[in-house]
Motif scaffolding. Structure first.
Motif, PDB file in Angstrom:
ATOM      1  N   GLU A   1     -32.025  24.159  10.817  1.00 24.66           N
ATOM      2  CA  GLU A   1     -31.592  23.427   9.631  1.00 24.66           C
ATOM      3  C   GLU A   1     -30.644  24.338   8.849  1.00 24.66           C
ATOM      4  O   GLU A   1     -30.813  25.571   8.843  1.00 24.66           O
TER       5      GLU A   1
ATOM      6  N   SER B   1     -21.956  25.107   3.884  1.00 22.73           N
ATOM      7  CA  SER B   1     -22.986  24.684   2.926  1.00 22.73           C
ATOM      8  C   SER B   1     -22.335  24.279   1.613  1.00 22.73           C
ATOM      9  O   SER B   1     -22.684  23.241   1.017  1.00 22.73           O
TER      10      SER B   1
ATOM     11  N   LYS C   1     -21.950  20.285  -0.068  1.00 20.35           N
ATOM     12  CA  LYS C   1     -22.578  20.050  -1.370  1.00 20.35           C
ATOM     13  C   LYS C   1     -21.573  19.612  -2.415  1.00 20.35           C
ATOM     14  O   LYS C   1     -21.957  19.154  -3.484  1.00 20.35           O
TER      15      LYS C   1
ATOM     16  N   CYS D   1     -29.278  29.525   5.700  1.00 18.27           N
ATOM     17  CA  CYS D   1     -28.947  30.136   4.402  1.00 18.27           C
ATOM     18  C   CYS D   1     -30.034  31.108   3.989  1.00 18.27           C
ATOM     19  O   CYS D   1     -29.743  32.230   3.539  1.00 18.27           O
ATOM     20  N   GLN D   2     -31.276  30.741   4.166  1.00 13.37           N
ATOM     21  CA  GLN D   2     -32.392  31.615   3.821  1.00 13.37           C
ATOM     22  C   GLN D   2     -32.374  32.878   4.677  1.00 13.37           C
ATOM     23  O   GLN D   2     -32.627  33.983   4.184  1.00 13.37           O
TER      24      GLN D   2
ATOM     25  N   ARG E   1     -28.444  19.371  11.833  1.00 17.39           N
ATOM     26  CA  ARG E   1     -28.883  20.701  12.257  1.00 17.39           C
ATOM     27  C   ARG E   1     -27.713  21.435  12.920  1.00 17.39           C
ATOM     28  O   ARG E   1     -26.781  20.827  13.426  1.00 17.39           O
TER      29      ARG E   1
ATOM     30  N   GLU F   1     -30.475  24.847   5.673  1.00 23.91           N
ATOM     31  CA  GLU F   1     -31.218  25.593   4.658  1.00 23.91           C
ATOM     32  C   GLU F   1     -31.918  26.820   5.258  1.00 23.91           C
ATOM     33  O   GLU F   1     -32.013  27.858   4.614  1.00 23.91           O
ATOM     34  N   GLU F   2     -32.442  26.670   6.493  1.00 17.48           N
ATOM     35  CA  GLU F   2     -33.077  27.803   7.168  1.00 17.48           C
ATOM     36  C   GLU F   2     -32.073  28.932   7.386  1.00 17.48           C
ATOM     37  O   GLU F   2     -32.397  30.108   7.179  1.00 17.48           O
TER      38      GLU F   2
END
Length: 180
Positions: free
Chosen positions: A149, A175, A179, A154-155, A56, A151-152
Motif C-alpha cells: 500500500e 503520494s 493527494k 511512506c511509513q 497498491r 501508506e506502508e
C-alpha cells in the motif's frame, strides 16, 4: 553572484561499464587550486512506479553490493543507448523486473542523484493499467517482487527502511500528486 570556477584539466582515472571516473583540477576565483573527483554516468537511467488498479504499488527487492544488503526499490535501469527514450526504458525495466507491463506510462519527475560529484540523471515515471506479463531477468539478477500500500511505503521511508533516493523521491512525489 557566485564567481566562476574554472576546470584546468580532466584526467580519466577509470573507465567502467557504465561509469567513468575522472580527476579534475579546479581553480577557484581566488586562484587556489584543488583536485575534485567526477563520476560520469554515460547512459542515464529511468525508473518507474508501477500502480495496480487497486492503488497498491509493485516494488522490487534486490541485493545492492555498495550497501552489502538487500534494498526495496522501484524498478529501474540504465538506458540501452544515449538516445533511448527514457519512458520506453522505464517500461522495459518494469516488465523485465516485475513481469508487469502498461499502456499508460506518464512522466512523474526528473532527478539528479548526486550532484556534488556525479552527473547521473534518472527520469521517473508512473505506470497504471498494469497487465501481467512475463519477467525477463538478466542472468546476473535476483529480484523478488513485492506489493505494498502507498501508506506502508511512506511509513517505511519515515522509518528509514527505504533509503534509495529515486525510490523515496518517486513515492513521495506520487503520494503528494494523488493527494492534490
Amino acid at each position: 553572484m557566485i564567481e566562476r570556477m574554472k576546470r584546468l584539466s580532466r584526467k580519466l582515472m577509470y573507465k567502467g561499464t557504465i561509469l567513468d571516473i575522472y580527476k579534475d583540477t579546479m581553480e577557484f576565483p581566488n586562484g587556489k587550486r584543488e583536485e575534485w573527483d567526477f563520476v560520469s554516468h554515460r547512459m542515464g537511467a529511468a525508473a518507474i512506479l508501477p500502480v495496480l488498479p487497486d492503488g497498491r504499488i509493485v516494488m522490487v527487492r534486490q541485493y545492492r553490493n555498495a550497501l552489502e544488503r538487500e534494498t526495496l526499490e522501484i524498478p529501474a535501469g540504465c538506458r540501452d543507448s544515449k538516445t533511448e527514450d527514457t519512458g520506453l526504458c522505464a517500461a522495459r525495466e518494469m516488465e523485465e523486473e516485475t513481469g508487469y507491463r502498461s499502456n499508460h506510462v506518464e512522466h512523474l519527475l526528473s532527478l539528479r542523484t548526486t550532484v556534488a560529484f556525479c552527473d547521473e540523471f534518472v527520469e521517473i515515471y508512473v505506470a497504471k493499467n498494469l497487465e501481467k506479463g512475463v519477467r525477463h531477468l538478466d542472468d546476473a539478477e535476483s529480484i523478488d517482487v513485492e506489493i505494498y500500500e502507498l501508506e506502508e511505503l511512506c511509513q517505511m521511508i519515515y522509518e528509514g527502511k527505504i533509503q534509495d533516493g529515486k525510490t523515496v523521491a518517486a513515492i513521495m512525489a506520487y503520494s503528494n500528486k494523488i493527494k492534490s
